[in-house]
Design an enzyme around this catalytic site. Structure first.
Site, PDB file in Angstrom:
ATOM      1  CG  HIS A  74      -0.209  -0.050   2.528  1.00 19.12           C
ATOM      2  ND1 HIS A  74       0.213   1.071   3.192  1.00 19.12           N
ATOM      3  CD2 HIS A  74       0.177  -1.110   3.275  1.00 19.12           C
ATOM      4  CE1 HIS A  74       0.816   0.726   4.312  1.00 19.12           C
ATOM      5  NE2 HIS A  74       0.818  -0.599   4.394  1.00 19.12           N
ATOM      6  CG  ASP A  75      -0.433   4.305   1.173  1.00 21.33           C
ATOM      7  OD1 ASP A  75      -1.251   5.079   0.659  1.00 21.33           O
ATOM      8  OD2 ASP A  75      -0.727   3.552   2.127  1.00 21.33           O
ATOM      9  N   GLY A  96       5.076  -1.071   2.771  1.00 25.33           N
ATOM     10  CA  GLY A  96       4.278   0.110   2.487  1.00 25.33           C
ATOM     11  C   GLY A  96       5.075   1.394   2.410  1.00 25.33           C
TER      12      GLY A  96
END
Length: 263
Positions: free
Chosen positions: A118-119, A136
């Site tokens: 994520h991200d 992440g």
């Protein structure tokens, strides 16, 4: 497009000439651009934004729910740029409230079994090797190469045109244009072969080499080396990119092989 053995949600926005092979699943709130090929047994979850002329191979999962206990169901995306190849069993999580998106740029090759969490922000023309595990919030600059089996700590930044050797544990930021190898991960020279392939001339390569001599081979700490670089070398795109990267490093940069301490 008629794929009776694939499930395609009626609200998915898919260009007319996209090919979806049997047994793939495409959920709602998905957009797929022209000319993209979705191989068999691929899962495209809500929030995927896939560009034109991509190839996504069997077993890949795009826009999966983040493996982050803080994730609270916010509506986020996973963006794949044009002409990017996603090989077998790659997983790309969508973003969280931090950036609201995960991005893989255009013209990238993401090899089998890699994970992009994520991200993460992966630039254009990058190669991510087999089974690379990216935590992440990682940022990867354009034209960077991360070789197979490397693990990248959360919030690490990898500069443009950097090359990371296989099987490395990346705990610190890796500046632009360098090769990084060994354990612990250290400066191993500049990525001169890659730079020449991308059209850098000898003067640019020599300047980059001189910058990293100051940083990693002079015995100066980072602050002293940056002052020396800016005093002795004329401003240039490469000089300013390197100095700005190091000054803005949140985790600190990798150590020089010849230095006792890079900080």
């Amino acid at each position: 497009m008629n794929q009776p053995l694939a499930y395609i949600h009626p609200e998915a926005k898919i260009a007319q000439n996209v090919v979806v092979e049997p047994f793939s699943t495409i959920h709602k709130n998905v957009e797929i651009g022209e000319g993209t090929w979705i191989g068999p047994n691929v899962t495209i979850n809500e929030g995927a934004r896939i560009g034109k002329n991509c190839k996504i191979f069997p077993g890949a999962v795009i826009a999966s729910v983040p493996q982050d206990l803080k994730f609270a169901g916010e509506v986020t995306t996973a963006i794949i740029g044009d002409n990017t190849v996603i090989r077998e069993y790659v997983t790309v999580s969508r973003g969280t409230i931090d950036k609201m998106k995960t991005v893989v740029g255009g013209n990238c090759l993401i090899m089998a079994y890699a994970h992009i969490a994520h991200d993460c922000m992966v630039g254009n023309n990058c190669i991510i090797g087999n089974a690379v595990q990216m935590a992440g919030h990682v940022e990867v600059g354009d034209y960077a190469i991360v070789s197979a089996m490397s693990a990248i700590h959360q919030f690490v930044k990898i500069g443009s045109h950097a090359f990371i050797s296989g099987g490395c544990l990346v705990l610190k930021d890796v500046p632009p244009y360098v090769k990084a190898a060994r354990e612990p991960l250290s400066y191993a020279g500049i990525n001169s072969v890659g730079l020449r392939r991308r059209g850098f001339v000898s003067e640019q390569i020599n300047e980059i080499q001189q910058i990293y001599r100051f940083l990693f081979m002079s015995g100066l700490n980072n602050s002293q080396a940056l002052d020396k670089i800016e005093l002795d070398l004329m401003p240039s795109t490469e000089r300013d990119e390197i100095t700005n990267f190091i000054r803005n490093s949140g985790r600190g940069i990798i150590k020089g092989y010849f230095s006792k301490d890079a900080n």
